[in-house]
Write an enzyme that holds these catalytic residues in place. Structure first.
Site, PDB file in Angstrom:
ATOM      1  N   SER A 198     -42.846 -15.533 -62.580  1.00  0.00           N
ATOM      2  CA  SER A 198     -41.512 -14.962 -62.590  1.00  0.00           C
ATOM      3  C   SER A 198     -41.420 -13.873 -61.505  1.00  0.00           C
ATOM      4  O   SER A 198     -41.868 -14.095 -60.398  1.00  0.00           O
ATOM      5  CB  SER A 198     -41.194 -14.419 -63.997  1.00  0.00           C
ATOM      6  OG  SER A 198     -39.833 -14.269 -64.186  1.00  0.00           O
ATOM      7  N   ASP A 221     -36.871 -25.024 -66.215  1.00  0.00           N
ATOM      8  CA  ASP A 221     -36.642 -23.591 -66.128  1.00  0.00           C
ATOM      9  C   ASP A 221     -35.421 -23.313 -65.251  1.00  0.00           C
ATOM     10  O   ASP A 221     -35.451 -23.587 -64.055  1.00  0.00           O
ATOM     11  CB  ASP A 221     -37.887 -22.943 -65.508  1.00  0.00           C
ATOM     12  CG  ASP A 221     -37.720 -21.442 -65.305  1.00  0.00           C
ATOM     13  OD1 ASP A 221     -36.743 -20.876 -65.842  1.00  0.00           O
ATOM     14  OD2 ASP A 221     -38.564 -20.845 -64.606  1.00  0.00           O
ATOM     15  N   HIS A 257     -40.177 -22.075 -68.109  1.00  0.00           N
ATOM     16  CA  HIS A 257     -40.491 -20.875 -67.326  1.00  0.00           C
ATOM     17  C   HIS A 257     -41.984 -20.504 -67.391  1.00  0.00           C
ATOM     18  O   HIS A 257     -42.481 -20.188 -68.471  1.00  0.00           O
ATOM     19  CB  HIS A 257     -39.640 -19.737 -67.883  1.00  0.00           C
ATOM     20  CG  HIS A 257     -39.543 -18.531 -66.992  1.00  0.00           C
ATOM     21  ND1 HIS A 257     -39.013 -18.575 -65.730  1.00  0.00           N
ATOM     22  CD2 HIS A 257     -39.899 -17.245 -67.195  1.00  0.00           C
ATOM     23  CE1 HIS A 257     -39.035 -17.372 -65.201  1.00  0.00           C
ATOM     24  NE2 HIS A 257     -39.574 -16.541 -66.070  1.00  0.00           N
TER      25      HIS A 257
END
Ligand SMILES: *[C@@H]1O[C@H](CO)[C@@H](O)[C@H](O)[C@H]1NC(C)=O
Ligand SMILES: *[C@@H]1O[C@H](CO)[C@@H](O)[C@H](O)[C@H]1NC(C)=O
Ligand SMILES: *[C@@H]1O[C@H](CO)[C@@H](O)[C@H](O)[C@H]1NC(C)=O
Length: 434
Positions: free
Chosen positions: A183, A367, A392
């Site tokens: 991320s 995601d 994700h």
């Protein structure tokens, strides 16, 4: 980019119910909850009777302002070390970068960086991001202090941490260092390679800056997620009872399940209350860092979850203007200054074509955030891997028997890429005669 609507319907639908103030915060809560669970499961796995000891936590003294040599203030930055698999002083170092949350011992014990370590004889170290977890500088979270919170400060921390850790752990100067991150921290890993030298870097999941225009079901199918998209749909379709017929009854049930798993009875839908909480400048004991993260979105990253257009099936309440208002209400930053900051960030790091070398961008096509990342190979030294049906940062999560064939294949490609680059690093050392 084939994202079936149903695949990312779940948590987002729940999130959009909570009105305009809670969604982003709730998503963060859910992310933390799952990270903790995944880290803990990895720890239990590896801390059975007679096996290794807990990884050690350490602290580095870092300059608060690395860009001003005459500013002597400092803070303590936490790191974790797992040296169980280390094959020698010249072996690689896997540096797992923390993002907008706290890092626990599981960050060097569970998940893909740790799982890759035995094959490469790597020393695994994780570094908590400044201003999050227990790495919050003294002096609170007022505006004067938050000036020292940005990705550029975080990159400077990586540089000085690398020097300090090399000395502490007697890491050879020819050891390759590989950065991992998921991320925001995936972006940091790529940017580390781009902006601050080093023989070799690898980005776990390189997302990029920008204003997110889609909603998220970030965590579908992951360990610790209270409700999969499939289960949610099952509840909506038939989860009601006589007093609360479906789909409303099923939705109520779904909300109860998610809230229960987060240990919360209810979520405030009061905007005023959210703003008050975000304005508080004492660091939170829980270490969630909502105020810090909001600050980073307002001053450099954007990253707002919204849902726009006639095709949007969710609540339109968390619209961009309402998110931008938070920057104004909490920090006094105007929407145009946010837009300018995001544009500057994209210009500084190169947006979706960063031009770094030896960076692998890994994403899952379930995601919603993958649209911000590099999903197509930009050249031999900037390959991209888009894993079908993965949510994700799923590739970073601990392996599970239930992992899909595409996820296994994805992890295999990551392994092979790493192997290739580490082999190349070794060859170029030999050629240079070191
Ligand atoms: C650098 O630090 C010194 C000492 O704290 C301070 O007086 C000065 O204003 C700082 N410079 C900048 C550009 O922040
Ligand atoms: C550090 O590494 C060097 C060789 O790279 C070795 O000679 C030395 O003994 C090591 N020191 C410690 C404290 O491990
Ligand atoms: C019906 O479902 C709702 C929502 O899950 C629940 O709160 C309620 O207790 C249920 N009623 C009965 C009679 O099971």
């Amino acid at each position: 980019m084939a994202i079936g609507l149903a695949q990312w319907l779940g948590p987002l639908l729940l999130v959009s119910l909570w009105g305009l103030s809670a969604p982003a915060l709730l998503l963060r809560r859910l992310g933390e909850h799952m990270q903790r669970l995944q880290e803990n499961s990895g720890l239990h796995l590896r801390l059975g009777p007679g096996t290794a000891t807990l990884p050690r936590a350490g602290w580095l003294e870092q300059p608060l302002d690395p860009f001003n040599a005459s500013d002597g203030r400092s803070f303590l930055q936490r790191y974790w070390v797992n040296d169980q698999h280390r094959a020698g002083q010249e072996g690689p170092v896997f540096l797992h970068l923390g993002g907008e949350g706290s890092l626990g011992p599981g960050s060097v014990m569970a998940g893909h960086p740790a799982a890759l370590a035995p094959a490469f004889g790597a020393l695994v170290i994780s570094l908590e991001h400044r201003f999050y977890g227990l790495s919050v500088p003294p002096g609170g979270l007022g505006m004067a202090q938050l000036r020292y919170l940005s990705s550029r400060h975080a990159l400077a921390d990586v540089v000085s941490a690398r020097l300090a850790l090399s000395r502490l752990f007697n890491v050879s100067s020819i050891s390759p260092w590989i950065c991992f991150g998921g991320s925001y921290a995936g972006s940091l890993a790529a940017w580390t390679r781009l902006k601050v030298l080093g023989p070799l870097r690898w980005a776990g999941e390189g997302t990029k800056c920008g204003v997110q225009s889609r909603g998220a079901v970030q965590y579908d199918g992951q360990a610790g997620v209270p409700l999969s998209v499939r289960q949610l749909c099952g509840l909506l379709a038939g989860g009601g009872n006589r007093s609360h017929p479906a789909p409303y009854g099923g939705l109520r049930r779904a909300v109860q399940i998610v809230m229960h798993s987060l240990g919360q009875r209810c979520v405030s839908h009061s905007r005023a209350e959210t703003v008050t909480q975000l304005r508080a400048t004492e660091p939170q004991v829980s270490g969630l860092g909502d105020r810090q993260w909001l600050y980073q979105t307002c001053t450099e990253l954007g990253f707002y979850v919204t849902c726009k257009g006639p095709g949007c099936p969710f609540s339109q309440l968390p619209a961009l203007p309402s998110q931008l208002d938070l920057c104004e209400q909490v920090f006094g930053l105007s929407a145009s200054s946010v837009a300018q900051a995001v544009a500057q960030t994209n210009a500084y790091y190169g947006g979706q074509s960063p031009g770094a070398t030896q960076v692998l961008f890994v994403n899952g096509d379930t995601d919603p955030w993958h649209v911000l990342s590099v999903t197509q190979t930009l050249g031999p030294s900037e390959p991209a891997l888009l894993i079908p049906s993965a949510s994700h940062c799923l590739d970073m999560a601990p392996e599970r028997p239930s992992d899909s064939p595409s996820l296994r294949l994805g992890r295999q490609s990551i392994f092979q890429q790493l192997q290739t680059w580490l082999r190349q690093a070794k060859q170029s050392q030999l050629q240079r005669g070191v």
